[in-house]
Design a protein around this motif. Structure first.
Motif, mmCIF file in Angstrom:
data_model
loop_
_atom_site.group_PDB
_atom_site.id
_atom_site.type_symbol
_atom_site.label_atom_id
_atom_site.label_comp_id
_atom_site.label_asym_id
_atom_site.label_seq_id
_atom_site.Cartn_x
_atom_site.Cartn_y
_atom_site.Cartn_z
ATOM 1 N N LEU A 108 0.831 -1.208 0.000
ATOM 2 C CA LEU A 108 0.000 0.000 0.000
ATOM 3 C C LEU A 108 0.861 1.252 0.000
ATOM 4 N N ARG A 109 1.920 1.249 0.793
ATOM 5 C CA ARG A 109 2.786 2.423 0.847
ATOM 6 C C ARG A 109 3.521 2.644 -0.472
ATOM 7 N N LEU A 110 3.992 1.575 -1.069
ATOM 8 C CA LEU A 110 4.645 1.703 -2.371
ATOM 9 C C LEU A 110 3.673 2.242 -3.411
ATOM 10 N N ASP A 111 2.421 1.818 -3.318
ATOM 11 C CA ASP A 111 1.408 2.259 -4.278
ATOM 12 C C ASP A 111 1.101 3.744 -4.129
ATOM 13 N N ASN A 112 1.393 4.305 -2.956
ATOM 14 C CA ASN A 112 1.150 5.727 -2.710
ATOM 15 C C ASN A 112 2.446 6.551 -2.703
ATOM 16 N N ASP A 113 3.571 5.913 -3.046
ATOM 17 C CA ASP A 113 4.863 6.602 -3.049
ATOM 18 C C ASP A 113 4.996 7.438 -4.321
ATOM 19 N N ARG A 114 5.131 8.732 -4.160
ATOM 20 C CA ARG A 114 5.148 9.644 -5.305
ATOM 21 C C ARG A 114 6.410 9.531 -6.155
ATOM 22 N N PHE A 122 -4.313 0.519 -5.737
ATOM 23 C CA PHE A 122 -5.206 0.298 -4.610
ATOM 24 C C PHE A 122 -6.282 1.365 -4.552
ATOM 25 N N LEU A 123 -5.873 2.613 -4.734
ATOM 26 C CA LEU A 123 -6.806 3.725 -4.609
ATOM 27 C C LEU A 123 -7.953 3.599 -5.601
ATOM 28 N N HIS A 124 -7.639 3.277 -6.841
ATOM 29 C CA HIS A 124 -8.679 3.139 -7.856
ATOM 30 C C HIS A 124 -9.583 1.945 -7.563
ATOM 31 N N ALA A 125 -8.989 0.837 -7.117
ATOM 32 C CA ALA A 125 -9.778 -0.353 -6.814
ATOM 33 C C ALA A 125 -10.690 -0.110 -5.612
ATOM 34 N N ILE A 156 -15.094 8.761 1.891
ATOM 35 C CA ILE A 156 -14.763 7.477 2.511
ATOM 36 C C ILE A 156 -13.410 6.976 2.028
ATOM 37 N N VAL A 157 -13.165 7.076 0.721
ATOM 38 C CA VAL A 157 -11.894 6.609 0.166
ATOM 39 C C VAL A 157 -10.732 7.410 0.737
ATOM 40 N N ALA A 158 -10.870 8.733 0.755
ATOM 41 C CA ALA A 158 -9.787 9.580 1.264
ATOM 42 C C ALA A 158 -9.502 9.301 2.736
ATOM 43 N N SER A 159 -10.543 9.189 3.535
ATOM 44 C CA SER A 159 -10.369 8.999 4.978
ATOM 45 C C SER A 159 -9.772 7.640 5.303
ATOM 46 N N THR A 160 -10.330 6.591 4.721
ATOM 47 C CA THR A 160 -9.850 5.248 5.042
ATOM 48 C C THR A 160 -8.461 4.992 4.474
ATOM 49 N N THR A 161 -8.169 5.517 3.282
ATOM 50 C CA THR A 161 -6.827 5.364 2.717
ATOM 51 C C THR A 161 -5.805 6.102 3.569
ATOM 52 N N GLY A 162 -6.191 7.285 4.056
ATOM 53 C CA GLY A 162 -5.292 8.039 4.921
ATOM 54 C C GLY A 162 -4.953 7.282 6.184
ATOM 55 N N ILE A 163 -5.954 6.651 6.791
ATOM 56 C CA ILE A 163 -5.691 5.825 7.972
ATOM 57 C C ILE A 163 -4.763 4.673 7.604
ATOM 58 N N GLY A 164 -5.037 4.043 6.455
ATOM 59 C CA GLY A 164 -4.251 2.887 6.035
ATOM 60 C C GLY A 164 -2.783 3.196 5.827
ATOM 61 N N VAL A 165 -2.480 4.347 5.224
ATOM 62 C CA VAL A 165 -1.094 4.710 4.945
ATOM 63 C C VAL A 165 -0.317 4.962 6.241
ATOM 64 N N ALA A 230 -17.959 -12.670 -7.412
ATOM 65 C CA ALA A 230 -18.179 -12.833 -5.979
ATOM 66 C C ALA A 230 -17.869 -11.553 -5.210
ATOM 67 N N ALA A 231 -16.893 -10.786 -5.676
ATOM 68 C CA ALA A 231 -16.478 -9.585 -4.952
ATOM 69 C C ALA A 231 -17.042 -8.346 -5.632
ATOM 70 N N PRO A 232 -17.132 -7.248 -4.884
ATOM 71 C CA PRO A 232 -17.575 -6.004 -5.502
ATOM 72 C C PRO A 232 -16.627 -5.606 -6.616
ATOM 73 N N SER A 233 -17.153 -5.009 -7.660
ATOM 74 C CA SER A 233 -16.320 -4.523 -8.747
ATOM 75 C C SER A 233 -15.296 -3.561 -8.202
ATOM 76 N N GLY A 234 -14.043 -3.750 -8.619
ATOM 77 C CA GLY A 234 -12.991 -2.873 -8.149
ATOM 78 C C GLY A 234 -12.149 -3.486 -7.055
ATOM 79 N N VAL A 235 -12.609 -4.540 -6.406
ATOM 80 C CA VAL A 235 -11.809 -5.235 -5.427
ATOM 81 C C VAL A 235 -10.941 -6.226 -6.165
ATOM 82 N N THR A 236 -9.857 -5.718 -6.737
ATOM 83 C CA THR A 236 -8.992 -6.542 -7.568
ATOM 84 C C THR A 236 -7.540 -6.346 -7.187
#
Length: 236
Positions: A108-114, A122-125, A156-165, A230-236
């Motif tokens: 996750l951190r690598l995926d958000n590394d500028r 991850f963010l798009h999914a 929701i995406v911004a808040s939860t991703t921020g916690i995750g990072v 089986a999974a929501p679209s985007g959970v890939t």
């Protein structure tokens, strides 16, 4: 599977875990292949036999992490028929995996590394997953009347991703509290009144524990993600 192939798979997993531990400690730009190979107790040449360069290795960690998190999201989704509770449970599941699984956390951190190219898988999914579940909740009458789905999805995406990072290893209890607090404040403005009372902002313990444990110990097979609804679209 032959002995040689099994050994190659074990070696690759060791390299990915060692790389994740270094990427988790350093940022992408500071991490060195020599540190990764030393942590895996092998030569840099052996590392290059499997991965062309640092970016190739980083992308392999991201892909492995994406698979672990995708599997967890799918399992949490399958265990819950109420879309807003499913969304809450998925966030708790991902939070626990990020706290306890270094590959997931480093990915996750690598995926958000500028400093890296090809970021934000991850963010798009996750955005697509949240959008799909909110849309389903709307169709089932589970959203409050004033909710604007696009704005709430982004929030929701911004808040939860921020916690995750910000998650660090071994912080499972603290992360559970953080996500619980987020949903305690968020769900009252999101859910319809008759649905709100049925929701647990702390997550469904059995669902979260099952999804976390199953995903931590099962290796990801990319073919699992192909041809399934089986999974929501985007959970890939």
């Amino acid at each position: 599977m032959g002995l040689q192939q099994e050994r190659a798979i074990r070696t690759r997993r060791l390299m990915l875990k060692s790389a994740a531990e270094v990427f988790d400690r350093e940022d992408y730009a500071s991490a060195r292949l020599s540190d990764i190979s030393a942590r895996a107790n092998m030569s840099t040449g052996a590392l290059h036999f499997h991965f062309a360069n640092k970016e190739d290795l980083a992308q392999a960690v991201v892909s492995e992490a994406r698979g672990i998190l995708w599997r967890a999201s799918r399992l949490a989704y399958e265990k819950n028929s109420e879309p807003l509770q499913a969304l809450t449970d998925i966030s708790h599941t991902l939070g626990q995996l990020l706290a306890w699984d270094v590959v997931s956390r480093a990915g996750l951190r690598l995926d958000n590394d500028r400093s890296r190219k090809g970021r934000e898988q991850f963010l798009h999914a996750w955005h697509a997953c949240v959008h799909r579940l909110l849309d389903r909740a709307h169709q089932e009458g589970g959203l409050a009347a004033q909710v604007q789905q696009q704005a709430l999805t982004c929030a929701i995406v911004a808040s939860t991703t921020g916690i995750g990072v910000l998650i660090k290893g071994g912080e499972g209890d603290r992360i559970r509290m953080a996500f619980t607090g987020f949903w305690q404040g968020f769900l009252p403005g999101l859910a319809a009144p008759d649905v709100l009372g049925t929701l647990n902002p702390g997550g469904t313990n059995d669902v979260v524990d099952y999804a976390v444990n199953a995903s931590r110990y099962l290796p990801y097979d990319p073919e699992d993600a192909v041809g399934t609804d089986a999974a929501p679209s985007g959970v890939t």
